[in-house]
Structure formats: structure tokens, C-alpha cells
Scaffold this motif. Structure first.
Motif, PDB file in Angstrom:
ATOM      1  N   ILE A 459       0.845  -1.201   0.000  1.00  0.00           N
ATOM      2  CA  ILE A 459       0.000   0.000   0.000  1.00  0.00           C
ATOM      3  C   ILE A 459       0.875   1.244   0.000  1.00  0.00           C
ATOM      4  O   ILE A 459       0.555   2.263  -0.620  1.00  0.00           O
ATOM      5  N   GLY A 460       2.015   1.138   0.682  1.00  0.00           N
ATOM      6  CA  GLY A 460       2.978   2.238   0.702  1.00  0.00           C
ATOM      7  C   GLY A 460       3.250   2.750   2.103  1.00  0.00           C
ATOM      8  O   GLY A 460       2.342   3.252   2.768  1.00  0.00           O
ATOM      9  N   MET A 461       4.497   2.583   2.574  1.00  0.00           N
ATOM     10  CA  MET A 461       4.914   3.137   3.864  1.00  0.00           C
ATOM     11  C   MET A 461       5.959   4.215   3.609  1.00  0.00           C
ATOM     12  O   MET A 461       6.920   3.995   2.871  1.00  0.00           O
ATOM     13  N   PRO A 462       5.802   5.391   4.193  1.00  0.00           N
ATOM     14  CA  PRO A 462       6.783   6.458   3.981  1.00  0.00           C
ATOM     15  C   PRO A 462       8.131   6.104   4.593  1.00  0.00           C
ATOM     16  O   PRO A 462       8.221   5.164   5.399  1.00  0.00           O
ATOM     17  N   PRO A 463       9.193   6.820   4.223  1.00  0.00           N
ATOM     18  CA  PRO A 463      10.472   6.635   4.933  1.00  0.00           C
ATOM     19  C   PRO A 463      10.220   6.781   6.434  1.00  0.00           C
ATOM     20  O   PRO A 463       9.567   7.738   6.873  1.00  0.00           O
ATOM     21  N   THR A 464      10.736   5.841   7.208  1.00  0.00           N
ATOM     22  CA  THR A 464      10.374   5.769   8.628  1.00  0.00           C
ATOM     23  C   THR A 464      11.577   5.362   9.461  1.00  0.00           C
ATOM     24  O   THR A 464      12.355   4.494   9.072  1.00  0.00           O
ATOM     25  N   GLY A 465      11.697   5.996  10.616  1.00  0.00           N
ATOM     26  CA  GLY A 465      12.667   5.566  11.617  1.00  0.00           C
ATOM     27  C   GLY A 465      11.944   4.865  12.745  1.00  0.00           C
ATOM     28  O   GLY A 465      10.855   5.267  13.149  1.00  0.00           O
ATOM     29  N   GLY A 466      12.532   3.785  13.251  1.00  0.00           N
ATOM     30  CA  GLY A 466      11.907   3.046  14.345  1.00  0.00           C
ATOM     31  C   GLY A 466      12.938   2.575  15.345  1.00  0.00           C
ATOM     32  O   GLY A 466      14.113   2.399  15.008  1.00  0.00           O
ATOM     33  N   ILE A 467      12.497   2.371  16.581  1.00  0.00           N
ATOM     34  CA  ILE A 467      13.422   1.946  17.636  1.00  0.00           C
ATOM     35  C   ILE A 467      12.672   1.151  18.690  1.00  0.00           C
ATOM     36  O   ILE A 467      11.490   1.375  18.950  1.00  0.00           O
ATOM     37  N   GLY A 468      13.377   0.181  19.279  1.00  0.00           N
ATOM     38  CA  GLY A 468      12.847  -0.571  20.399  1.00  0.00           C
ATOM     39  C   GLY A 468      13.748  -0.405  21.611  1.00  0.00           C
ATOM     40  O   GLY A 468      14.969  -0.584  21.508  1.00  0.00           O
ATOM     41  N   PHE A 469      13.170  -0.032  22.746  1.00  0.00           N
ATOM     42  CA  PHE A 469      13.906   0.160  24.002  1.00  0.00           C
ATOM     43  C   PHE A 469      13.564  -0.959  24.976  1.00  0.00           C
ATOM     44  O   PHE A 469      12.385  -1.244  25.204  1.00  0.00           O
ATOM     45  N   GLY A 470      14.564  -1.547  25.595  1.00  0.00           N
ATOM     46  CA  GLY A 470      14.331  -2.456  26.703  1.00  0.00           C
ATOM     47  C   GLY A 470      14.108  -1.663  27.977  1.00  0.00           C
ATOM     48  O   GLY A 470      15.047  -1.085  28.529  1.00  0.00           O
ATOM     49  N   ILE A 471      12.858  -1.595  28.425  1.00  0.00           N
ATOM     50  CA  ILE A 471      12.524  -0.776  29.599  1.00  0.00           C
ATOM     51  C   ILE A 471      13.180  -1.331  30.857  1.00  0.00           C
ATOM     52  O   ILE A 471      13.672  -0.576  31.710  1.00  0.00           O
ATOM     53  N   ASP A 472      13.223  -2.653  30.992  1.00  0.00           N
ATOM     54  CA  ASP A 472      13.758  -3.242  32.224  1.00  0.00           C
ATOM     55  C   ASP A 472      15.241  -2.923  32.392  1.00  0.00           C
ATOM     56  O   ASP A 472      15.689  -2.588  33.491  1.00  0.00           O
ATOM     57  N   ARG A 473      16.008  -3.005  31.320  1.00  0.00           N
ATOM     58  CA  ARG A 473      17.427  -2.669  31.405  1.00  0.00           C
ATOM     59  C   ARG A 473      17.618  -1.183  31.668  1.00  0.00           C
ATOM     60  O   ARG A 473      18.537  -0.780  32.387  1.00  0.00           O
ATOM     61  N   MET A 474      16.752  -0.369  31.096  1.00  0.00           N
ATOM     62  CA  MET A 474      16.819   1.068  31.368  1.00  0.00           C
ATOM     63  C   MET A 474      16.598   1.336  32.854  1.00  0.00           C
ATOM     64  O   MET A 474      17.312   2.133  33.479  1.00  0.00           O
ATOM     65  N   VAL A 475      15.634   0.649  33.441  1.00  0.00           N
ATOM     66  CA  VAL A 475      15.372   0.804  34.878  1.00  0.00           C
ATOM     67  C   VAL A 475      16.560   0.300  35.690  1.00  0.00           C
ATOM     68  O   VAL A 475      16.937   0.902  36.707  1.00  0.00           O
ATOM     69  N   MET A 476      17.176  -0.807  35.253  1.00  0.00           N
ATOM     70  CA  MET A 476      18.362  -1.305  35.956  1.00  0.00           C
ATOM     71  C   MET A 476      19.442  -0.235  36.026  1.00  0.00           C
ATOM     72  O   MET A 476      20.037  -0.002  37.093  1.00  0.00           O
ATOM     73  N   ILE A 477      19.690   0.430  34.897  1.00  0.00           N
ATOM     74  CA  ILE A 477      20.713   1.475  34.865  1.00  0.00           C
ATOM     75  C   ILE A 477      20.320   2.650  35.747  1.00  0.00           C
ATOM     76  O   ILE A 477      21.148   3.209  36.481  1.00  0.00           O
ATOM     77  N   MET A 478      19.057   3.031  35.715  1.00  0.00           N
ATOM     78  CA  MET A 478      18.588   4.196  36.479  1.00  0.00           C
ATOM     79  C   MET A 478      18.541   3.936  37.978  1.00  0.00           C
ATOM     80  O   MET A 478      18.538   4.871  38.773  1.00  0.00           O
ATOM     81  N   THR A 479      18.484   2.654  38.390  1.00  0.00           N
ATOM     82  CA  THR A 479      18.356   2.325  39.817  1.00  0.00           C
ATOM     83  C   THR A 479      19.555   1.567  40.369  1.00  0.00           C
ATOM     84  O   THR A 479      19.530   1.129  41.518  1.00  0.00           O
ATOM     85  N   ASN A 480      20.606   1.388  39.543  1.00  0.00           N
ATOM     86  CA  ASN A 480      21.803   0.662  39.970  1.00  0.00           C
ATOM     87  C   ASN A 480      21.445  -0.736  40.481  1.00  0.00           C
ATOM     88  O   ASN A 480      21.907  -1.186  41.527  1.00  0.00           O
ATOM     89  N   SER A 481      20.589  -1.433  39.714  1.00  0.00           N
ATOM     90  CA  SER A 481      20.146  -2.779  40.092  1.00  0.00           C
ATOM     91  C   SER A 481      20.964  -3.821  39.331  1.00  0.00           C
ATOM     92  O   SER A 481      21.094  -3.734  38.113  1.00  0.00           O
ATOM     93  N   PRO A 482      21.505  -4.820  40.017  1.00  0.00           N
ATOM     94  CA  PRO A 482      22.427  -5.770  39.363  1.00  0.00           C
ATOM     95  C   PRO A 482      21.765  -6.801  38.466  1.00  0.00           C
ATOM     96  O   PRO A 482      22.424  -7.372  37.604  1.00  0.00           O
ATOM     97  N   ALA A 483      20.477  -7.085  38.647  1.00  0.00           N
ATOM     98  CA  ALA A 483      19.830  -8.140  37.866  1.00  0.00           C
ATOM     99  C   ALA A 483      18.445  -7.702  37.439  1.00  0.00           C
ATOM    100  O   ALA A 483      17.779  -6.922  38.134  1.00  0.00           O
ATOM    101  N   ILE A 484      17.992  -8.240  36.303  1.00  0.00           N
ATOM    102  CA  ILE A 484      16.680  -7.858  35.786  1.00  0.00           C
ATOM    103  C   ILE A 484      15.574  -8.242  36.776  1.00  0.00           C
ATOM    104  O   ILE A 484      14.550  -7.557  36.880  1.00  0.00           O
ATOM    105  N   ARG A 485      15.787  -9.307  37.544  1.00  0.00           N
ATOM    106  CA  ARG A 485      14.767  -9.714  38.520  1.00  0.00           C
ATOM    107  C   ARG A 485      14.567  -8.657  39.602  1.00  0.00           C
ATOM    108  O   ARG A 485      13.502  -8.603  40.229  1.00  0.00           O
ATOM    109  N   ASP A 486      15.586  -7.826  39.807  1.00  0.00           N
ATOM    110  CA  ASP A 486      15.477  -6.777  40.822  1.00  0.00           C
ATOM    111  C   ASP A 486      14.575  -5.637  40.390  1.00  0.00           C
ATOM    112  O   ASP A 486      14.201  -4.797  41.213  1.00  0.00           O
ATOM    113  N   VAL A 487      14.240  -5.571  39.080  1.00  0.00           N
ATOM    114  CA  VAL A 487      13.370  -4.487  38.612  1.00  0.00           C
ATOM    115  C   VAL A 487      12.048  -5.029  38.061  1.00  0.00           C
ATOM    116  O   VAL A 487      11.253  -4.274  37.504  1.00  0.00           O
TER     117      VAL A 487
END
Length: 498
Positions: A459-487
Motif C-alpha cells: 500500500i505504501g509506507m513512507p520513509p520511517t525511523g523506528g526503535i525498540g527500548f528495553g525498559i527493564d534494562r533502562m530501569v536497571m541502569i537508572m536504579t543501579n540494580s544488578p539483575a533484571i529480577r530486581d526491577v
């Protein structure tokens, strides 16, 4: 009477204590004081707010509610400590203030009971801000024994399985999850203010595509069809770009049938966004701004501490191609390697294990994983991946063996994955066909052809930028958490029955 605290008990002693608690409940019920019949309690303020606003609240009446974590009975007067959402506060409870019958009941209350206290704010002779009780009500009876206060709850397996106890006993755990909520709220504010529209797409799908991962399979009885839990948000969000929604994002759970470790859980939170009329450079700019925005709102600083590292988000993030990164850290220049046979020979020389089906681009990626990732501590965009590992990405016009893709790294972890999205339906069909051959050759993580998605691209998709963020790893970095289970409030755990 000394301060009431929980000490390590034998199983026989614990059984006896639990029996006593149930007897206390039965006695209260027989006296018409069943705490479980209370339906509401009007709380006027939380513990930390009282401390923060003491100058204006001194002598004023307040009502607080929370879990009793400590009690010291001294004849006609007692002290207890009440823990609520924002912290804890001491309360002074005297017989002459709450009445003889209420005080008699109070002396029988246990650590872990939930109380409502009405009284006025004051400061003790030792300078501790407290609530002088005029009324004490038992709102819920705890029939279980909390861990001993001074030793806390330290067994990680029990902490993850009984997160409700973990939140009670460990204030830093509660703070981590409060920050997690703030991270997600901050992301939404940033994207909403930038004109993005939040949407929801299916979790049960007939074709689990958009990422290299094994899906969970299920069966839909009503239609007698096999379905999968989604592994990505990508293909449905791109359909919306085709439909004319120029900026869309979704924050949601995705499911990948893979192992458990400090950075992986089979269900996790992913945020994907797609923006029409931009490319992967636009996604880099957005990522920098988003990470700084969230760090500043959640932690108050663009400088983060994670383990032994100081992560500086304030400076422009480094940008390096995968070819440059592999050459820098391994000494191998894949620009001089022109065939899969040559790549496999170099892999053999460097003891890099590969599969027979792997091509030159796959082997470049194996070198990257072996030699490069561990060095990427500060924020860095690794760009221009080989086409073999990027089936949904637009090729580089001047170098079609590579694509306009980047992975964002912090602390040696992939934090995000972004593309200039492939919008050529003919090329996309050929990529899907290559993925089908990968699957037939034994790659269980390969994508399958999605005919409806191909129709959308037609049908037609325009030029597009896309991204996927891992929220859990982002929270780990923001909270200094050593394991994904901690967040993750309730991480996946092996059944105790096995």
C-alpha cells in the motif's frame, strides 16, 4: 516489656506463634471487633509528609495508617512504629489518651498488624517527630510472622517469590519500583509532548515476527487455531505508519522463549516507537534526548552510577560503525574480507565458533559480541549492521551489504535497537524468504513471511525511523540494580513443585 521484635524461631515455635495470632483474631471476632469487617479508613497524610511539614503541622490533628513494624510497651504508655507508602513514623500511645479498653487491645497487637492512628503531631524529648495517638484502630490482622527486622529478608529466591514481603522489609526495593513507575511515566511525558500517539497492538498473534527470538506457542480453542505470544511490537506498529499515524509508540509486555539470566526474563517490557519521514539518525537524536530527560526526572542528574562505573549521559553519545568497532577491539578489518569462506577462516584463527549456515555478516556479528560489547560502558551507538542479521532494515545505498541500523549500548548491554525501516515490499519479501531458509536450516529464531504485513508495505509506507527500548534494562541502569529480577515485581521463577 521490652521492644517487640521477631527473632529466629524453630518450626515448632513458629507454629505456636501462628496459633496464638489466630486465637487473637478469634477473640476479637467474638468480642465484635473483627478487623476484616472494616471497609475504609480516611488517611489524611503519610509519614514522610509529616516530617517534611512538621513546622506547620506541629500540634495539628492527623490520621495515618500503615503496618506496625515495632512496639515497645511501658506500663500505661507505649511507642510503636508505623510504616506506610512513604516511610515510617513513631506513634506515642497512652492508656489515658485512647481509653483503657483500646489500650488493652493495643498491647495485644502484633508486629505486622495494620493500624489506623488519629492524633496530633509533636516532637519527643529526644527530638523525634511523632504522632501522639488519640485513637488506635486495628484495620487488618497479620496472621503470618514477618522476617526478623535486623537481619531482614536476604534470601534472593524468597525475595523474588514473595515480593510483597520484600517490599515490606526492604525500603530500597520499594524505592526501586517507585522509580520504575517514574521511568515509564517520564518516557510517556517525553513522547506525548513530542507529538507521539500511544497505541495498543495484539499480544496473541498468528505470526510472531519483528525480532530474532523463539515464541511461546498456544492454541485458541474457539477458532481451533495455533497462536503465539508476541516477541516484538514492530510489525503492527508499522502497519499504523502505513495507515497515516505518523508518530506512534507502545509500551507493553513481550514474550520470548529463552533462558533466564541477570539480563533476560521470558516476559519483559518493551517500548517501540515509529516516526514517519525520518531515519536512524533521527532515532539517535531522539534516544539521546529521551535518556537525558528520563535520567534528570527520575534521578535528578545526567550522571549515573552503575556498579563500579560512572555513566555520563550529559556528553554527546559516541557513534561508531560495527566494522570500526570490530577493527578497534579485535584488530580484524572486515572491509578486507570479501567472502563467507574468508570470514570463516578468520573466525577459525580467532577461535570464534559459528554454524555452517552462517554467512560473512553473521560472523562479523559474532566477532562484535566476542570482542566489542564488554568495552561499551559509556553510551554509544553502534551503527551499520550486516544485512544478514537485519531482515527488516533499509540497506545503505552506498554499501548494500550493510543496513541503516544501530544498537545503543551502555555498560556493555544492548539498550535499544533502531532502523531506517525497510519500506520496499519486494526487498522485504526477499528478506522473508531468506529468513524462511534460515528457519529450515535450523535457526528457530528466524522470522516467517507475514503476508498481511507485505500487503501493508505494498500500500505504501513512507520513509520511517523506528526503535525498540528495553525498559527493564533502562530501569536497571537508572536504579543501579544488578539483575533484571530486581526491577521486575514478579519475575519468572521455577515452580517449587518441580
Amino acid at each position: 516489656m521490652a521492644g517487640q521484635q521477631n527473632k529466629p524461631q524453630t518450626q515448632e515455635e513458629l507454629s505456636s506463634l501462628l496459633k496464638v495470632r489466630r486465637e487473637k483474631l478469634e477473640n476479637l471476632q467474638n468480642e465484635g471487633k473483627n478487623p476484616f469487617e472494616i471497609t475504609k479508613y480516611d488517611v489524611s497524610i503519610h509519614s514522610q509528609d509529616i516530617k517534611d511539614q512538621f513546622d506547620s503541622l506541629e500540634g495539628q490533628e492527623v490520621t495515618i495508617a500503615g503496618r506496625m513494624m515495632f512496639k515497645r510497651v511501658m506500663g500505661k504508655a507505649s511507642f510503636c512504629n508505623i510504616q506506610d507508602l512513604k516511610g515510617n513514623i513513631q506513634s506515642y500511645v497512652a492508656r489515658d489518651d485512647i481509653g483503657e479498653e483500646s489500650y488493652k487491645d493495643f498491647k495485644k497487637y502484633d508486629i505486622g498488624d495494620i493500624l489506623g492512628i488519629k492524633g496530633f503531631v509533636f516532637k519527643t524529648k529526644t527530638g523525634e517527630i511523632s504522632v501522639h495517638a488519640k485513637e488506635v484502630i486495628l484495620l487488618s490482622k497479620s496472621l503470618q510472622i514477618l522476617p526478623e527486622k535486623h537481619h531482614g529478608l536476604t534470601d534472593t529466591d524468597i525475595r523474588y517469590r514473595q515480593r510483597y514481603v520484600d517490599l515490606i522489609m526492604n525500603a530500597d526495593v520499594k524505592e526501586t519500583f517507585i522509580k520504575r513507575s517514574k521511568v515509564i511515566s517520564s518516557i510517556r511525558r517525553f513522547l506525548d509532548s513530542d507529538g507521539f500517539m500511544e497505541v495498543e497492538t495484539p499480544m496473541l498473534v498468528s505470526n510472531a515476527g519483528g525480532a530474532a527470538a523463539r515464541p511461546f506457542d498456544t492454541h485458541f480453542n474457539a477458532l481451533d487455531e495455533n497462536l503465539h505470544l508476541r516477541i516484538s511490537l514492530e510489525l503492527y506498529l508499522k502497519r499504523l505508519i502505513v495507515g497515516g499515524l505518523e508518530k506512534v509508540y507502545e509500551i507493553g509486555r513481550v514474550f520470548r522463549n529463552e533462558g533466564l539470566d541477570t539480563r533476560h526474563n521470558p516476559e519483559f517490557t518493551l517500548m517501540e516507537l515509529y516516526q514517519a519521514y525520518t531515519d536512524y539518525h533521527g532515532m539517535m537524536d531522539l534516544t539521546e534526548k529521551l535518556y537525558r530527560h528520563v535520567a534528570k526526572e527520575v534521578t535528578g542528574s545526567e550522571i549515573l552510577t552503575y556498579g563500579e562505573h560512572t555513566i555520563d549521559l550529559s556528553k554527546p553519545f559516541e557513534r561508531i560503525t560495527m566494522l570500526e568497532a570490530v577493527k578497534k577491539y579485535s584488530g580484524v578489518d572486515f572491509n578486507t574480507i570479501h567472502s563467507t569462506e574468508e570470514a570463516k577462516k578468520v573466525a577459525d584463527e580467532h577461535h570464534i565458533e559459528y554454524e555452517e549456515r552462517h554467512m560473512k555478516g553473521d560472523i562479523l556479528n559474532l566477532f562484535f559480541e566476542e570482542y566489542v560489547e564488554k568495552h561499551l560502558i559509556q553510551p554509544v551507538f553502534v551503527m551499520d549492521h550486516p544485512v544478514e542479521i537485519s531482515p527488516l532494515t533499509k540497506r545503505k545505498p552506498d554499501n548494500p551489504g550493510y543496513v541503516e541500523r544501530f544498537e545503543f549500548f551502555i555498560n556493555g548491554w544492548e539498550m535499544a535497537n533502531a532502523y531506517s525501516e525497510l519500506n520496499d515490499p519486494v526487498d522485504q519479501r526477499a528478506r522473508f524468504e531468506a529468513q524462511e531458509k534460515e528457519f529450515a536450516a535450523g535457526n528457530e529464531e528466524a522470522n516467517h513471511t507475514d503476508e498481511d504485513f507485505l500487503n501493508a508495505l505494498s500500500i505504501g509506507m513512507p520513509p520511517t525511523g523506528g526503535i525498540g527500548f528495553g525498559i527493564d534494562r533502562m530501569v536497571m541502569i537508572m536504579t543501579n540494580s544488578p539483575a533484571i529480577r530486581d526491577v521486575l515485581l514478579f519475575p519468572t521463577m521455577k515452580s517449587l513443585d518441580k
